[in-house]
Design an enzyme around this catalytic site. Structure first.
Site, short mmCIF file in Angstrom:
data_model
loop_
_atom_site.label_atom_id
_atom_site.label_comp_id
_atom_site.label_asym_id
_atom_site.label_seq_id
_atom_site.Cartn_x
_atom_site.Cartn_y
_atom_site.Cartn_z
CG HIS A 4 17.30 -37.71 -4.03
ND1 HIS A 4 17.70 -38.92 -3.52
CD2 HIS A 4 18.43 -37.11 -4.48
CE1 HIS A 4 19.01 -39.05 -3.61
NE2 HIS A 4 19.48 -37.95 -4.20
CD GLU A 38 16.42 -13.52 -8.40
OE1 GLU A 38 15.93 -14.01 -7.37
OE2 GLU A 38 16.07 -12.41 -8.85
CE LYS A 88 13.07 -11.53 -10.67
NZ LYS A 88 13.77 -11.10 -9.50
CD GLU A 111 9.28 -11.85 -9.20
OE1 GLU A 111 8.70 -11.34 -8.23
OE2 GLU A 111 10.50 -11.77 -9.38
CD1 TRP A 169 -0.38 -6.40 -3.04
CD2 TRP A 169 -0.54 -6.91 -0.87
NE1 TRP A 169 -0.07 -7.73 -2.89
CE2 TRP A 169 -0.17 -8.07 -1.57
CE3 TRP A 169 -0.72 -6.99 0.52
CZ2 TRP A 169 0.05 -9.29 -0.94
CZ3 TRP A 169 -0.51 -8.22 1.13
CH2 TRP A 169 -0.12 -9.35 0.41
CG ASN A 184 1.82 0.94 4.03
OD1 ASN A 184 1.52 -0.23 3.84
ND2 ASN A 184 3.06 1.38 3.99
N GLY A 185 -0.26 -0.75 6.28
CA GLY A 185 0.15 -1.60 7.40
C GLY A 185 -0.99 -2.52 7.80
CE LYS A 199 11.15 -3.04 -6.18
NZ LYS A 199 11.79 -4.15 -6.91
CB CYS A 249 -0.95 0.10 1.18
SG CYS A 249 -2.08 -1.27 1.34
NE ARG A 252 4.57 1.78 -0.28
CZ ARG A 252 5.65 1.52 0.43
NH1 ARG A 252 6.83 1.70 -0.10
NH2 ARG A 252 5.55 1.09 1.66
C1 F6R Z 1 11.34 -10.76 -6.44
C2 F6R Z 1 11.42 -9.74 -5.42
C3 F6R Z 1 11.15 -10.14 -4.02
C4 F6R Z 1 12.02 -9.35 -3.05
C5 F6R Z 1 11.60 -9.65 -1.60
C6 F6R Z 1 12.45 -8.91 -0.61
O1 F6R Z 1 11.65 -10.24 -7.69
O2 F6R Z 1 11.68 -8.60 -5.69
O3 F6R Z 1 11.30 -11.51 -3.82
O4 F6R Z 1 13.36 -9.68 -3.26
O5 F6R Z 1 10.26 -9.30 -1.42
O6 F6R Z 1 12.31 -7.54 -0.76
P1 F6R Z 1 13.38 -6.53 -0.18
O7 F6R Z 1 14.65 -6.76 -0.91
O8 F6R Z 1 12.80 -5.18 -0.44
O9 F6R Z 1 13.51 -6.84 1.28
#
Ligand code: F6R
Length: 608
Positions: free
Chosen positions: A504, A481, A485, A488, A75, A101-102, A603, A2, A27
């Protein structure tokens, strides 16, 4: 999650609020709303869906006159995304209006109490409780009402509040959710994050936990929860305003991938001086570095993946035991820490709730905490004992790319520094590694320039149902990773495995046409990886391989090979990630996905 904004001043508030929300949409983006005070009334517009819907119904804010307002992009946590659950939320008389927000953790208890007192609720949100609670405690003194609710609410919050009877004031308060305030030309502004205010001011105040701010058109006052006035220092933001704009790219993600060479350079260059690694911010003497007997790396998501990579790097180079933990698990497993443990928390946003909680737990247990953080002045940056910034600049796309790459660099530097100071690395090895490090930006650039090849390959796999990423050692870390990528942003199911684990259980999922991305950059694991690739290809898998230049033998076991240039064995993740990022990106684009704002995500994950 948010984003909140607020404005009080001499200009029309609504367009400023909408503009700020656009910068905060990363956000959360399942609904949005604004409330504006004008001529004795507070009017509100809110709607489910992206901000553009709200923009349309308010004609870019034009239909809402008034110079005091608050806004929110959501969000959803409590209650589905809907017009009713969208913020802002009112009390019954529509005289108090709130954006939040929270999460208010005790909202059900508070709600029950308020219901007994005759309050009724329209939405399913925890935020509506705040509006009614303020109403309950408001006796004409807004500051008093705000402090009273702070004593009663548990959880996290950044709030923007308007009291209709005090149209010359805007209130904001924070606990465990980010909030900044700043002066604009003829007004004052609040926001969850810097990009929302950069157009108006570069001088901001970071609101600390349990601080309240009262903004007026041309002044702002700060208070503690006991209504004591406090002095705060203004921080100058040096970011380039354009850094938070798309700058001609189709998506922020594409722009940010292309900014990786710069992010890498900006992260290492200030820390290499005359052939030595100098990390002043670490503030640790050689003796203190030697005295550390364990490193604990804690983070979430992609940041956690950089932690997995760096476990191999630290242990390999510095011969120091490393544990890597998901922040959401860390504090519930009663970790064993002491003053000889260095806890490294990694976070792009610096606001991730679980990572922040892990930091606090570690400090409580007496460990020294180093934050590797991208957002300057964020909570983790302020609360860690020491902070090493990744100089990636603002990252807007939900899927991280350049911050991830910068985190890897910061961790390599740290591991090399530890290795050197602990007598595990000779000077000539250090010099060789520094040369390899300095070559990374141009090597990354070269891989990025190959994007059309990856795009053509990705276009053949738009209908893939399952993708498996496999690797060993640091290549396992990069598989994690690469898989994240892809899934998501494209919504294709994918999983990452340490290649030796396939047999396994998971290999039973491999069938004709299953896509397997195999990463093999480690010389001593190369033969074993080749065998694993053959095992899946003989069962019908289509194999995409990422390997070092010269490993042409791989072509016999793979259907498509991407080569990465020669580098130090510990740095290969920085190169191997580029084709994997591009692959995920082009699959998502080809499938028509909203690359920068994938469904259900946000984010900055400020709830646990
Ligand atoms: C994936 C992504 C998330 C963040 C995770 C941690 O592309 O961006 O998995 O890496 O939410 O976020 P931060 O780095 O802001 O603590």
């Amino acid at each position: 999650m948010c984003g909140i904004v607020g404005y009080i001043g001499s200009q029309q508030a609504a367009p400023i609020l909408l503009d700020g929300l656009e910068k905060l949409e990363y956000r959360g983006y399942d609904s949005a709303g604004i409330a504006v005070y004008d001529s004795g009334e507070v009017s509100m517009a809110k709607s489910k869906g992206r901000l553009k819907v709200l923009n349309e119904i308010t004609h870019g804010g034009e239909t809402m006159p008034g110079t005091l307002g608050i806004g929110h992009t959501r969000w959803a946590t409590h209650g589905s995304p809907s017009d009713i659950n969208a913020h802002p939320h009112f009390n019954k008389e529509k005289s108090i209006v709130v954006v939040h927000n929270g999460i208010i953790e005790n909202y059900l208890k508070l709600k029950k109490k308020l219901e007994k007192k005759g309050y009724s609720f329209m939405s399913e949100t925890d935020t509506e409780v705040i509006a009614h609670l303020l109403d309950h405690y408001y006796d004409g003194n807004p500051l008093r009402a705000v402090t009273k609710i702070m004593h009663r609410m548990e959880g996290s919050y950044a709030l923007g509040i308007i009291f209709r009877d005090h149209p010359d004031e805007l209130y904001a308060v924070r606990k465990d959710s980010p909030l900044i305030v700043g002066h604009t030309d003829g007004g004052s502004i609040i926001a969850s994050d810097v990009p929302a205010v950069l157009k108006y001011t570069r001088d901001v105040y970071f609101i600390e936990n349990e601080e309240i701010v009262r903004l007026k058109k041309d002044s702002m006052e700060f208070f503690t929860v006991d209504e004591e006035p406090i002095e705060k220092e203004c921080v100058r933001i040096e970011w380039d305003v354009n850094a938070a704009e798309k700058g001609g790219y189709e998506h922020f993600m594409l722009k940010e991938m292309n900014e990786q060479p710069k992010a890498i350079t900006d992260t290492f260059s200030p820390r290499i001086k005359e052939g030595k690694i100098v990390i002043e911010e670490l503030n640790m003497s050689a003796e203190e570095i030697q005295d550390i007997d364990k490193i604990m790396i804690v983070a979430c998501g992609s940041a956690y993946h950089t932690g997995v990579t760096s476990k191999y790097v630290f242990e390999g180079l510095a011969r120091i035991p490393v544990e890597v933990d998901l922040a959401s698990e860390f504090r519930y497993r009663k970790p064993i820490l002491n003053e000889r443990t260095l806890v490294v928390v990694i976070s792009q946003s610096g606001e991730t709730a679980d990572t922040l909680a892990a930091l606090r737990e570690s400090k409580k247990q007496g460990a020294r905490v180093l934050g590797i953080v991208n957002v300057v002045g964020s909570s983790i940056a302020r609360e860690a004992d020491n902070v090493m910034y990744t100089w990636a600049g603002p990252e807007i796309a939900v899927a991280t790319t350049k911050a991830y790459s910068a985190q890897l660099i910061a961790l390599y530097l740290l591991a090399m520094k530890f290795a050197y100071e602990r007598g595990q690395m000779k000077d000539e090895v250090l010099q060789e590694m520094l040369e390899d490090l300095k070559a990374l930006p141009s090597q990354v650039e070269m891989l990025l320039n190959n994007k059309s090849k990856i795009q053509r390959f990705a276009n053949r796999y738009l209908a893939a149902r399952d993708v498996f990423f496999i690797g060993r050692g640091v290549d396992y870390a990069i598989s994690l990773e690469g898989s994240l990528k892809l899934k998501e942003i494209s919504y294709i199911h994918s999983e990452a495995y340490a290649a030796g684990e396939l047999k396994h259980g998971t290999i039973s999922l491999i069938e004709e046409g299953t896509l397997v991305a195999a990463v093999l950059t480690q010389k001593e694991l190369y033969k074993k990886m080749l065998s694993n690739m053959v095992e899946v290809s003989t069962r019908g898998a289509f194999v995409l391989a990422v390997t070092n230049e010269g490993n042409t033998e791989v072509e016999r076991a793979a259907d498509y090979v991407v080569y990465i240039p020669e580098t130090n064995r510990y740095f290969t993740n920085s190169l191997a990630i580029i084709p994997l990022q591009l692959f995920g990106y082009y699959i998502a684009v080809g499938r028509g996905c909203d690359v920068d704002k994938p469904r259900n995500l946000a984010k900055s994950v400020t709830v646990e």
